[in-house]
Design an enzyme around this catalytic site. Structure first.
Site, PDB file in Angstrom:
ATOM      1  N   CYS A  22       0.843  -1.198   0.000  1.00  0.00           N
ATOM      2  CA  CYS A  22       0.000   0.000   0.000  1.00  0.00           C
ATOM      3  C   CYS A  22       0.874   1.242   0.000  1.00  0.00           C
ATOM      4  O   CYS A  22       2.103   1.166   0.069  1.00  0.00           O
ATOM      5  CB  CYS A  22      -0.928   0.012   1.211  1.00  0.00           C
ATOM      6  SG  CYS A  22      -0.050   0.187   2.782  1.00  0.00           S
ATOM      7  N   CYS A  25       3.410   1.707   2.795  1.00  0.00           N
ATOM      8  CA  CYS A  25       4.674   0.986   2.584  1.00  0.00           C
ATOM      9  C   CYS A  25       5.602   1.807   1.686  1.00  0.00           C
ATOM     10  O   CYS A  25       6.789   1.998   1.988  1.00  0.00           O
ATOM     11  CB  CYS A  25       4.420  -0.368   1.919  1.00  0.00           C
ATOM     12  SG  CYS A  25       3.140  -1.391   2.661  1.00  0.00           S
ATOM     13  N   ASP A 437       9.611  25.039 -34.710  1.00  0.00           N
ATOM     14  CA  ASP A 437      10.712  25.345 -35.613  1.00  0.00           C
ATOM     15  C   ASP A 437      10.205  25.108 -37.038  1.00  0.00           C
ATOM     16  O   ASP A 437       9.193  24.448 -37.249  1.00  0.00           O
ATOM     17  CB  ASP A 437      11.901  24.439 -35.297  1.00  0.00           C
ATOM     18  CG  ASP A 437      13.096  24.730 -36.180  1.00  0.00           C
ATOM     19  OD1 ASP A 437      13.344  25.914 -36.475  1.00  0.00           O
ATOM     20  OD2 ASP A 437      13.763  23.764 -36.602  1.00  0.00           O
ATOM     21  N   ASP A 636      14.082  19.734 -33.890  1.00  0.00           N
ATOM     22  CA  ASP A 636      14.709  18.491 -34.337  1.00  0.00           C
ATOM     23  C   ASP A 636      15.555  17.820 -33.268  1.00  0.00           C
ATOM     24  O   ASP A 636      16.125  16.764 -33.492  1.00  0.00           O
ATOM     25  CB  ASP A 636      15.535  18.718 -35.604  1.00  0.00           C
ATOM     26  CG  ASP A 636      16.688  19.696 -35.382  1.00  0.00           C
ATOM     27  OD1 ASP A 636      16.974  20.022 -34.212  1.00  0.00           O
ATOM     28  OD2 ASP A 636      17.292  20.131 -36.374  1.00  0.00           O
ATOM     29  N   ASP A 640      18.037  22.672 -32.121  1.00  0.00           N
ATOM     30  CA  ASP A 640      17.164  23.421 -31.226  1.00  0.00           C
ATOM     31  C   ASP A 640      17.331  23.009 -29.769  1.00  0.00           C
ATOM     32  O   ASP A 640      16.462  23.302 -28.946  1.00  0.00           O
ATOM     33  CB  ASP A 640      15.702  23.219 -31.646  1.00  0.00           C
ATOM     34  CG  ASP A 640      15.436  23.732 -33.053  1.00  0.00           C
ATOM     35  OD1 ASP A 640      15.742  24.899 -33.310  1.00  0.00           O
ATOM     36  OD2 ASP A 640      14.940  22.957 -33.884  1.00  0.00           O
TER      37      ASP A 640
END
Length: 749
Positions: A22, A25, A437, A636, A640
């Site tokens: 759970c 834990c 771009d 790309d 960039d």
């Protein structure tokens, strides 16, 4: 200085953690890891049962991290293999499948035993023989089906913690002990005017329903990672490799870079490589999501795991093992599915105190009923306290976010999107501005020379020869196009000296004797060269997808090279989808304004920022962010890179089969701009699912616990049975996982 040392020694490790059931834990393990000196960041995932730790290797060792987990009462071990990207964690998968089957058997028999006990109790109520028979049956069920629950609860208590198992063990244990005393010493109850009722059927059914919930949850968890398992199983186990004049079958793990591999029709490609002989059509749908086969000829790149359809070919292996495209995708997905969304912190904060608070509420409930009930105070007090302990479900909170992240990243991969985890999913949903771009994003990214125009005494062939000689030293796609055009015309290249690349504008150098400059209008202005007269003389104008490069010789414009880069057929549709979603779209390019505006018009973009250098793109994005915009930058992934890093979400376009996985937050696996609105839409749907999961997990506990405590009894005269409480608890976890699984089939624009 400290930060520098930390960064230099920073390493990451991911390892399995077993025994967590759970969110309490998960929260305890995460706190323990985060408290270790040298740990930079720790993330524990309840769904995948893994811990991912970013740490300073000069301060802490992996073994110390393992010891820290074990000190909390849970088990962990270092990964047995350094890289399981290609093979997958088959042992872990088998263990999960075995656990799920075991839970189904235990749950089925326990529920059946519980129903039988209930029927017998109703027909033979008060029979001493029946009570002793049920005592034996219940003891057997607890020792067999409920063993792990009690063992984990005891382990947690020994380590000073509490979790969901603690609640179930306390609840069923209390009911069992009460029933045991009522069975072996009924006179104790009779002397105090209390009926010696037993709750064996409730104990058995609670265990059965809890295990049934866990069994359903385990099966649902396996479905959340289905997309990842499909990727892992794509590769064949062997490859047919050339050795001398013969072909031999080699295990995939033994194939090395540079070996020649042969692939026949209908076979899967074993490793990445470049075709050296033959041609075929390759089905790359399992990697890119594109349904149509892609034609591959001599020099074409192929990806391991894709399907060869029609032809046979030989190719040279270029990337094997962990370096292959598929292995990188699988690793990214594993990391993403183990990551955490920031919204998870809310659940973590509650989970840290959940179990102690519930135990406190159960004690108060018991005391209130015991002292305030007018009749049968002790049985009612026990029933109410047990119901509170059983109905509380920290597990639902622990699963609310990671199930949605896992399903969404898997769904993204099916749609050709590689999303780097929960934090990216959450950020992408907030995007309200997308910056695009031009080259390779809106356009195809494969420029070609359309025409060469002479505006002086030098002819077109000489202009192309000078420009190509210079551009041979450049790696820009436009330069490659010019060189390719010169080679097609068998132009002779000249020697170049003093070569210089001007980022975002062009190149200069000495070609033969004269000084030559090839670039855009911005470069010419920097060199003090006027381009207006040359443009008028040449009669060129802005056409969508075209760019003009000026060629200057010794400070004077000699010609113009017109380069065309076709606009992607899907770019306009992608822009329309983004605007329909209420997102602003901007074109940001280093190209000249007239060309940029022409491309923008063709793509349906109204906002254009042109003639900017790479560093200026960063400033433009920063300016948008300062105005409160949440920005996604699409480029790309290489040229960039600064802008992608500055943006709130960086999205990279692929270059052929080279998927820019490391360069961005989201990597598109196919060259289709429509992946951008799809990614944002998926993110928004995922965030909605996360919020729904957290809402229902919290509301369930906020409403369920008071009802179990008996707040409705004064009004309705009814109390919640512990059996119904256990069914509701199991249902809450299953509902959260099931809601997340809806993302697998969600329709996206």
């Amino acid at each position: 200085m400290t930060a520098t040392v930390e960064a230099r020694n920073a390493e990451s490790i991911s390892f399995p953690v077993t025994g967590m059931t759970c969110s309490a834990c998960q929260a305890r393990v995460q706190r323990a890891l985060s408290a270790e000196p040298g740990v930079i960041d720790a993330s524990v995932n309840l769904l995948t049962n893994t811990a991912a730790v970013h740490y300073d290797s000069s301060s802490v060792t992996p073994q110390r991290l393992i010891d820290a987990v074990r000190a909390t009462g849970y088990d962990a071990e270092l990964p047995s293999a350094p890289d399981q990207s290609l093979t997958g964690d088959t042992a872990g998968e088998d263990a999960l499948a075995l656990e799920a089957r075991s839970l189904v058997v235990k749950a089925g028999l326990s529920v059946a035993a519980g129903l039988l006990s209930m029927l017998v109790s109703m027909l033979l109520m008060g029979s001493t023989f029946v009570n002793y028979a049920l005592l034996v049956l219940t003891t057997g069920i607890l020792a067999w089906a409920g063993r792990d629950i009690y063992r984990r609860a005891w382990k947690a208590i020994r380590h000073g913690s509490a979790d969901m198992n603690t609640l179930i063990a306390l609840g069923t244990g209390s009911a069992f002990l009460y029933s045991l005393v009522a069975t072996v010493a009924p006179s104790l109850f009779a002397r105090n005017g209390i009926a010696p009722d037993v709750y064996y059927e409730a104990v058995i059914l609670i265990i059965g329903l809890v295990l049934a919930g866990r069994a359903i949850e385990a099966r649902a968890r396996r479905k959340t990672s289905e997309a990842l398992r499909k990727l892992v199983t794509l590769l064949p186990s062997t490859a047919r490799v050339e050795q001398g004049s013969a072909w031999i079958e080699k295990p995939l793990t033994q194939v090395v870079t540079g070996e020649i591999v042969v692939v026949r029709p209908g076979e899967r490609i074993p490793v990445d490589g470049t075709i050296v002989d033959g041609a075929s059509e390759i089905d790359e749908s399992m990697i890119t999501g594109e349904s149509l086969p892609v034609v591959k000829t001599l020099g074409g790149n192929v990806v391991g795991g894709t399907l060869n359809t029609t032809g046979a070919f030989r190719y040279r292996a270029t990337s094997v093992g962990a370096d292959s495209v598929l292995a990188r995708i699988v690793k990214l997905m594993r990391d993403a599915q183990s990551s955490r969304a920031p919204i998870q912190r809310l659940a973590d904060g509650v989970s840290a105190v959940f179990v102690p608070v519930v135990v406190s509420i159960a004690i108060v409930t018991f005391l209130a009923w015991y002292f305030l009930a007018d009749s049968a105070a002790l049985p009612r007090a026990i029933a109410a306290a047990v119901s509170v302990l059983i109905i509380a479900c920290p597990c639902a909170m622990g699963l609310a976010v990671p199930t949605a992240v896992m399903v969404a990243t898997g769904r993204g991969a099916e749609l050709g999107l590689l999303i780097k985890g929960g934090e990216i999913l959450q950020r992408a949903g907030d995007v309200n501005t997308v910056v695009l771009d031009k080259t390779g994003t809106i356009t195809e990214g494969s420029p070609s020379v359309e025409s060469v125009i002479a505006v002086g005494l030098v002819d077109e062939v000489e202009i192309l020869a000078l420009a190509a000689s210079l551009e041979r030293h450049s790696e820009h796609p436009v330069g490659t196009a010019i060189v390719r055009a010169a080679q097609a015309r068998s132009v002779r290249f000249e020697a170049v000296s003093d070569f210089q690349s001007h980022t975002g504008s062009g190149v200069t150098g000495v070609v033969g004797g004269p000084k030559v400059a090839v670039g855009n209008a911005q470069l010419m202005r920097e060199l003090g060269i006027d381009v207006g007269a040359a443009e008028k003389s040449a009669g060129v104008g802005a056409v969508a997808g075209t760019s003009e490069l000026f060629v200057a010789i010794d400070g004077r414009i000699a010609g113009i090279i017109v380069v065309t880069d076709a606009i992607r057929a899907t770019s306009r549709e992608a822009v329309e989808r983004l605007e329909h979603m209420g997102i602003d779209v901007m074109l940001l390019t280093g190209d000249r304004r007239s060309t940029a505006e022409s491309v923008a018009s063709a793509a349906g973009i109204s906002k254009v920022v042109a003639e900017v250098l790479p560093q200026d793109k960063v400033m433009e994005i920063r300016a948008l962010q300062q105005r409160g915009r949440v920005v996604a930058m699409v480029g790309d992934g290489i040229n960039d890179a600064p802008a992608l890093a500055q943006a709130d979400v960086g999205i990279s376009m692929p270059k052929g089969t080279d998927i820019a996985i490391e360069a961005s937050d989201i990597a598109l696996m196919r060259s289709d701009l429509r992946g951008v609105p799809t990614a944002i839409s998926l993110s928004r749907r995922t965030m909605t699912t996360m919020k729904q999961n957290l809402f229902w997990a919290f509301v369930y506990n906020v409403i369920g616990i008071p009802i179990a405590a008996g707040v409705l009894y004064p009004v309705t005269g009814l109390m919640l049975s512990p059996i119904i409480a256990s069914a509701a608890m199991a249902l809450s976890s299953v509902s959260v996982v099931t809601n997340s699984l809806r993302l697998r089939s969600v329709r996206l624009p």
